[in-house]
Each structure stands twice: as structure tokens, then as C-alpha cells.
Design a protein around this motif. Structure first.
Motif, PDB file in Angstrom:
ATOM      1  N   SER A  44      21.273  11.161   2.979  1.00 20.99           N
ATOM      2  CA  SER A  44      20.508   9.724   3.030  1.00 20.99           C
ATOM      3  C   SER A  44      21.655   8.641   2.798  1.00 20.99           C
ATOM      4  O   SER A  44      21.702   7.581   3.565  1.00 20.99           O
ATOM      5  N   ASP A  45      22.257   8.573   1.914  1.00 20.02           N
ATOM      6  CA  ASP A  45      23.201   7.449   1.458  1.00 20.02           C
ATOM      7  C   ASP A  45      24.183   7.545   2.443  1.00 20.02           C
ATOM      8  O   ASP A  45      24.929   6.116   2.721  1.00 20.02           O
ATOM      9  N   LEU A  46      24.801   8.501   2.977  1.00 15.45           N
ATOM     10  CA  LEU A  46      25.975   8.476   3.954  1.00 15.45           C
ATOM     11  C   LEU A  46      25.532   8.022   5.231  1.00 15.45           C
ATOM     12  O   LEU A  46      26.185   7.271   5.981  1.00 15.45           O
ATOM     13  N   LEU A  47      24.151   8.255   5.584  1.00 13.64           N
ATOM     14  CA  LEU A  47      23.776   7.771   6.773  1.00 13.64           C
ATOM     15  C   LEU A  47      23.156   6.348   6.805  1.00 13.64           C
ATOM     16  O   LEU A  47      23.545   5.347   7.484  1.00 13.64           O
ATOM     17  N   PHE A  48      22.666   6.112   5.756  1.00 14.34           N
ATOM     18  CA  PHE A  48      21.976   4.904   5.682  1.00 14.34           C
ATOM     19  C   PHE A  48      21.970   4.277   4.189  1.00 14.34           C
ATOM     20  O   PHE A  48      21.078   4.112   3.431  1.00 14.34           O
ATOM     21  N   PRO A  49      23.223   3.838   4.107  1.00 13.58           N
ATOM     22  CA  PRO A  49      23.741   3.397   2.359  1.00 13.58           C
ATOM     23  C   PRO A  49      22.629   2.043   2.181  1.00 13.58           C
ATOM     24  O   PRO A  49      22.312   1.256   3.211  1.00 13.58           O
ATOM     25  N   GLY A  50      22.342   2.088   1.120  1.00 13.45           N
ATOM     26  CA  GLY A  50      21.368   0.554   0.612  1.00 13.45           C
ATOM     27  C   GLY A  50      19.949   1.135   0.810  1.00 13.45           C
ATOM     28  O   GLY A  50      19.368   0.093   0.145  1.00 13.45           O
ATOM     29  N   SER A 198      29.107  -4.731   5.616  1.00  8.31           N
ATOM     30  CA  SER A 198      29.071  -3.991   4.322  1.00  8.31           C
ATOM     31  C   SER A 198      28.852  -2.659   4.436  1.00  8.31           C
ATOM     32  O   SER A 198      29.013  -1.665   3.386  1.00  8.31           O
ATOM     33  N   ALA A 199      28.436  -1.975   5.447  1.00  4.88           N
ATOM     34  CA  ALA A 199      28.024  -0.598   5.681  1.00  4.88           C
ATOM     35  C   ALA A 199      28.794  -0.211   6.977  1.00  4.88           C
ATOM     36  O   ALA A 199      28.209   0.428   7.949  1.00  4.88           O
ATOM     37  N   PRO A 200      30.078  -0.403   7.388  1.00  2.36           N
ATOM     38  CA  PRO A 200      30.703  -0.154   8.504  1.00  2.36           C
ATOM     39  C   PRO A 200      30.843   1.504   8.672  1.00  2.36           C
ATOM     40  O   PRO A 200      30.798   2.182   7.577  1.00  2.36           O
ATOM     41  N   SER A 201      30.921   1.866   9.874  1.00  5.12           N
ATOM     42  CA  SER A 201      31.075   3.425  10.081  1.00  5.12           C
ATOM     43  C   SER A 201      29.974   4.271   9.383  1.00  5.12           C
ATOM     44  O   SER A 201      30.413   5.582   9.236  1.00  5.12           O
ATOM     45  N   THR A 202      29.007   3.709   9.520  1.00  3.81           N
ATOM     46  CA  THR A 202      27.657   4.667   9.350  1.00  3.81           C
ATOM     47  C   THR A 202      26.599   4.297  10.262  1.00  3.81           C
ATOM     48  O   THR A 202      26.702   3.542  11.224  1.00  3.81           O
ATOM     49  N   LEU A 203      25.694   5.425  10.255  1.00  2.00           N
ATOM     50  CA  LEU A 203      24.558   5.469  11.313  1.00  2.00           C
ATOM     51  C   LEU A 203      23.728   4.033  11.128  1.00  2.00           C
ATOM     52  O   LEU A 203      23.213   3.460  12.249  1.00  2.00           O
ATOM     53  N   LEU A 204      23.630   3.623  10.030  1.00  2.00           N
ATOM     54  CA  LEU A 204      22.860   2.366   9.801  1.00  2.00           C
ATOM     55  C   LEU A 204      23.408   1.055  10.619  1.00  2.00           C
ATOM     56  O   LEU A 204      22.754   0.352  11.161  1.00  2.00           O
ATOM     57  N   LEU A 381      13.133  17.384   6.059  1.00  2.00           N
ATOM     58  CA  LEU A 381      13.869  16.422   5.547  1.00  2.00           C
ATOM     59  C   LEU A 381      14.245  15.505   6.640  1.00  2.00           C
ATOM     60  O   LEU A 381      14.749  15.946   7.903  1.00  2.00           O
ATOM     61  N   VAL A 382      14.088  14.199   6.576  1.00  2.00           N
ATOM     62  CA  VAL A 382      14.413  13.061   7.569  1.00  2.00           C
ATOM     63  C   VAL A 382      15.279  11.979   7.062  1.00  2.00           C
ATOM     64  O   VAL A 382      15.419  11.137   7.558  1.00  2.00           O
ATOM     65  N   PHE A 383      15.463  11.874   5.902  1.00  2.00           N
ATOM     66  CA  PHE A 383      16.493  11.111   5.148  1.00  2.00           C
ATOM     67  C   PHE A 383      16.281   9.748   5.200  1.00  2.00           C
ATOM     68  O   PHE A 383      16.929   8.843   5.812  1.00  2.00           O
ATOM     69  N   ARG A 384      14.972   9.464   4.792  1.00  2.00           N
ATOM     70  CA  ARG A 384      14.417   8.002   4.625  1.00  2.00           C
ATOM     71  C   ARG A 384      14.206   7.413   6.160  1.00  2.00           C
ATOM     72  O   ARG A 384      14.183   6.149   6.233  1.00  2.00           O
ATOM     73  N   TRP A 385      14.138   8.287   7.238  1.00  2.00           N
ATOM     74  CA  TRP A 385      14.229   7.652   8.461  1.00  2.00           C
ATOM     75  C   TRP A 385      12.997   6.902   8.821  1.00  2.00           C
ATOM     76  O   TRP A 385      13.156   5.406   9.488  1.00  2.00           O
ATOM     77  N   PRO A 386      11.605   6.967   8.297  1.00  2.68           N
ATOM     78  CA  PRO A 386      10.626   6.059   8.536  1.00  2.68           C
ATOM     79  C   PRO A 386      10.986   4.721   7.993  1.00  2.68           C
ATOM     80  O   PRO A 386      10.491   3.556   8.382  1.00  2.68           O
ATOM     81  N   GLN A 387      11.464   4.605   6.700  1.00  7.40           N
ATOM     82  CA  GLN A 387      11.709   3.268   5.856  1.00  7.40           C
ATOM     83  C   GLN A 387      12.831   2.673   6.834  1.00  7.40           C
ATOM     84  O   GLN A 387      12.788   1.218   6.917  1.00  7.40           O
ATOM     85  N   VAL A 388      13.886   3.271   7.254  1.00  7.58           N
ATOM     86  CA  VAL A 388      14.865   2.894   7.933  1.00  7.58           C
ATOM     87  C   VAL A 388      14.628   2.333   9.183  1.00  7.58           C
ATOM     88  O   VAL A 388      14.875   1.337   9.639  1.00  7.58           O
ATOM     89  N   ARG A 389      13.865   3.119   9.816  1.00 10.59           N
ATOM     90  CA  ARG A 389      13.289   2.576  11.283  1.00 10.59           C
ATOM     91  C   ARG A 389      12.830   1.315  11.441  1.00 10.59           C
ATOM     92  O   ARG A 389      12.781   0.418  12.246  1.00 10.59           O
ATOM     93  N   ARG A 390      11.964   1.035  10.150  1.00  8.40           N
ATOM     94  CA  ARG A 390      10.969  -0.073  10.216  1.00  8.40           C
ATOM     95  C   ARG A 390      11.913  -1.287   9.944  1.00  8.40           C
ATOM     96  O   ARG A 390      11.824  -2.352  10.422  1.00  8.40           O
TER      97      ARG A 390
END
Length: 411
Positions: A44-50, A198-204, A381-390
Motif C-alpha cells: 500500500s505504501d509503495l503504491l499510495f504513500p501517505g 512529494s510522491a513521484p514515480s508512484t501509482l498515486l 486485498l486491494v491496498f486502500r483502493w476505495p479510500q485512494v480512489r475517492r
């Protein structure tokens, strides 16, 4: 001082993990029954830090600093400043609840008396994104607590705490919050720039780029075409996350089947035919595994290297890694095809759960067996996707307000 949890010598990241743990325990399908939480959170942190599973809307990344700035402008310090921040946050809750759209309002159910405030929920994100600046380490002897005490710890420094170009709050803040939790265009653009920087090269960051807005109906990040089309450094992590999620889901389903068998053997009937349900679920899971070509040649050593770089404590958790590798070996070799009846896999999962839960294991604790909800850690596991998507949607929507196509759509 309102507080739900307290502990000594804890970093803010440790506190965030504790709050996420409590959130997971409130969702019976998301509980970490097999002790793989470190790996899940590293993905989760690698994909969507913070991000975290207790965040709701993007505008809180501005609302929290505005609450502090209002208190700081009054010349308050220490306990008095912390108390004013607390009052400001509760005024914001009241204002938001008076609005038309209350989706994602922290305190939506509990109202202004809610115990865990936005300043606690978003503290780690504010530091990770550079919105809050300065030294972030608390003294080792400081007693920290979820809620106001952490807010107090945040305010015991210079008033020059926030990124200098932070957008200004709306008029009459915090008594009124014009726009509710919808971002104004300047706010959305500012947040996008902060997160990209602050979060370059991430999926976020990739999904924040114009044109990469995720849809509302995707259940996982790998269902988004933009995620799979990202540069290799990002897309390879997405593929690892997708393969891990699919593979380890079988272990969760098998664990629930073991509970279901014991549940029915005990003559419990509140959950209707759970054994049949989980056997069917495992058959469907095996079908998806058999159809997944990505397991052939999956570079798991690269996956582990990335995860351990993100959280070195994973390397020290030998038991968890051994369990995961043994399960993944079975999946990638095709040996998990009859997991429901394979005694070695059944023993692997049962022994892992008992070692993690000990006396709280539903495989040995009759009292807990009787309270089984029918689904314990069974969700993929979806690694915080519902919260990140919002949060991504909030920023994209705010940025789109001034675009010509958005104006045409409103006309």
C-alpha cells in the motif's frame, strides 16, 4: 483531553498503523487473520504513500492546516493552542454536517463528540506530502495519544509549520466551510502539485496526472487501464500487487473454510451452509489462478526486495515470510488446485492462524467460534483502493472545474 488510545515512545507512523489496525478490526472481512499485515501495508505504501484506510476526502489535507493556522493567528501556545485546534475541528464537523453532502465527513455518525479528529487521521499524510514542514520527530519520552494529544504535539513548534503557498481557507472558517468537502479549483491544483512533487514515480502520482482519473466502479487499482499503462517502475509494482492479492486470497478463503467446517461440526446454524459457500469460493478462486498467466515467470525476489526496502522489519519476520512463500510456491506451481482438500495446505493455514492468534484462534476457541460473522479476513486485498480512489476523484474533479470541457458539460 479526548483520547481513545495512548502509548509510549511511538512514532507517528506507528500510531497510524494502530489506527488502521482498529479500522480493520471493525471490518470483519478485512482483518489480518494470517499475520501478513506488514506485507499488505508495504504494498500500500509503495503504491499510495501517505494514504490510509481511515482517510476519507482530499480536502481534509487543507482543513487540518487551516484549523491550526486559525489557532496560531490568535497567538496561542501549548495546551491553549491545542485546545483551540480541537474546538476548530469540531466547529468544522458541525459546519460540514449542516451541508447537503456529508459523504466522508469525519464525525458523520458521532457528530462533534467524535473521539478521533481529522488532525490525528491526516497527520502522517501532511508530513509525507510536505504540507506540514519541519522536524517531525517527537521526543522519545513524550506521551502520545490518538486524537488531541497528537494535535498538541504537532503545534508545539514554530507557527511557520505549513507549506508557504498553502491555499487560504474560505470565509468564516471554521464556523462555515464553503463548498463542504469539495475542492475549489485552486485547492485541487495545489494539492495535485504537492502530491506529484512529494510522491513521484508512484501509482498515486501517475493517477493524479490529467487523463488518468480512475473510474468509480473499479474494485482494485489493477482494474484501471491507466495503472497498467504506467511506466515500468510503477506498472511492475501494480502487477506484483495484483498477483500477490490473487494468490494470498486463496489462503484467506481456505482459512474461512476451516472455520466453517468447525462451525457446522459444532452444530451452529446462524450462518447458513458456510462450508458449501467457501468450497465454491475456492473453486472460483482456483479458476482465476489457472487463467492468470502472470504467475509464470513471476519475479518474487524483486517483489521481496521492494517490500523490504519499504519496510525492513519484513525481513526480520521470518515466520510470516516463510508462510507466504510456501503458499505462493503452491499457487505458482499449480499445487493449490485442490486447496480445500489438500491436507498440507490446510495444515499450513491452520498452523499459521494459530501461531498468530494463539488463544484467540477460532480454530481452538469455541466462544469465538460462536461469534463468527461468516467472513473473517476473507476479502481480497486491494491496498486502500476505495479510500485512494475517492481522494483521487476529489482532486481530479476540482482540477476539472475550470477546464472548457467541464464547463461545456455543465451547460
Amino acid at each position: 483531553m479526548a483520547s481513545g488510545l495512548s502509548w509510549l515512545d511511538s512514532s507517528r507512523d506507528d500510531q497510524q498503523r494502530m489506527r488502521e489496525l482498529l479500522k480493520l478490526f471493525s471490518d470483519t472481512e478485512s482483518r489480518d487473520e494470517l499475520g501478513i499485515g506488514q506485507v499488505r501495508d508495504a504494498f500500500s505504501d509503495l503504491l499510495f504513500p501517505g494514504t490510509s484506510v481511515i482517510q476519507t476526502r482530499a480536502r481534509y489535507l487543507l482543513i487540518v492546516p487551516w484549523c491550526f493556522q486559525d489557532a496560531q493567528r490568535r497567538g496561542l501556545r501549548g495546551d491553549r493552542l491545542a485546545a483551540q485546534v480541537d474546538r476548530n475541528e469540531r466547529k468544522v464537523i458541525d459546519a460540514l454536517l449542516r451541508g447537503d453532502d456529508t459523504e466522508g465527513v469525519i464525525g458523520r455518525r458521532a457528530g462533534v463528540g467524535v473521539r478521533t479528529l481529522p488532525s490525528s487521521i491526516y497527520a502522517a499524510a501532511l508530513s509525507r506530502y510536505g504540507i506540514r514542514t519541519g522536524d517531525d520527530e517527537a521526543a522519545s519520552d513524550r506521551r502520545l495519544a490518538a486524537g488531541l494529544a497528537e494535535a498538541e504535539e504537532l503545534t508545539e513548534r514554530s507557527s511557520a509549520t505549513w507549506y508557504p503557498t498553502l491555499p487560504v481557507p474560505p470565509a468564516n472558517f471554521p464556523n462555515e466551510v464553503e463548498g463542504g468537502l469539495r475542492l475549489h479549483p485552486d485547492e485541487a491544483r495545489w494539492l495535485r502539485e504537492r502530491l506529484l512533487a512529494s510522491a513521484p514515480s508512484t501509482l498515486l502520482a501517475h493517477l493524479l496526472e490529467p487523463g488518468n482519473r480512475p473510474g468509480w466502479d473499479s474494485e482494485a487499482p489493477w482494474e484501471e487501464p491507466a495503472a497498467l499503462a504506467a511506466p515500468d517502475q510503477i506498472s511492475s509494482m501494480v502487477r506484483d500487487a495484483a498477483l500477490f492479492s490473487l494468490a494470498i486470497h486463496g489462503a484467506a478463503l481456505l482459512y474461512n473454510l476451516l472455520i466453517a467446517e468447525r462451525y457446522e461440526e459444532a452444530g451452529l446454524t446462524e450462518r447458513e451452509e458456510p462450508m458449501a459457500w467457501y468450497r465454491d469460493a475456492l473453486l472460483n478462486w482456483n479458476g482465476r489462478v489457472s487463467a492468470e498467466q502472470g504467475f509464470k515467470g513471476w519475479d518474487r525476489s524483486r517483489m521481496w526486495t521492494r517490500l523490504i526496502e519499504k519496510n525492513p522489519r519484513i525481513a526480520a519476520n521470518v515466520a510470516a515470510r516463510r508462510f507466504i512463500d510456501r503458499w505462493l510456491d503452491a499457487v505458482t506451481s499449480g499445487a493449490s488446485g485442490d486447496a480445500a482438500n489438500d491436507q498440507s495446505l490446510r495444515n499450513l493455514v491452520a498452523e499459521r492462524e494459530r501461531s498468530v492468534k494463539k488463544g484467540q484462534s477460532r480454530l481452538v476457541n469455541d466462544k469465538l467460534l460462536q461469534t463468527w460473522s461468516g467472513a473473517s479476513g476473507s476479502r481480497r486485498l486491494v491496498f486502500r483502493w476505495p479510500q485512494v480512489r475517492r481522494i483521487l476523484a476529489d482532486i481530479h474533479e476540482g482540477c476539472a472545474v475550470d477546464l472548457p470541457e467541464a464547463a461545456d458539460a455543465r451547460a
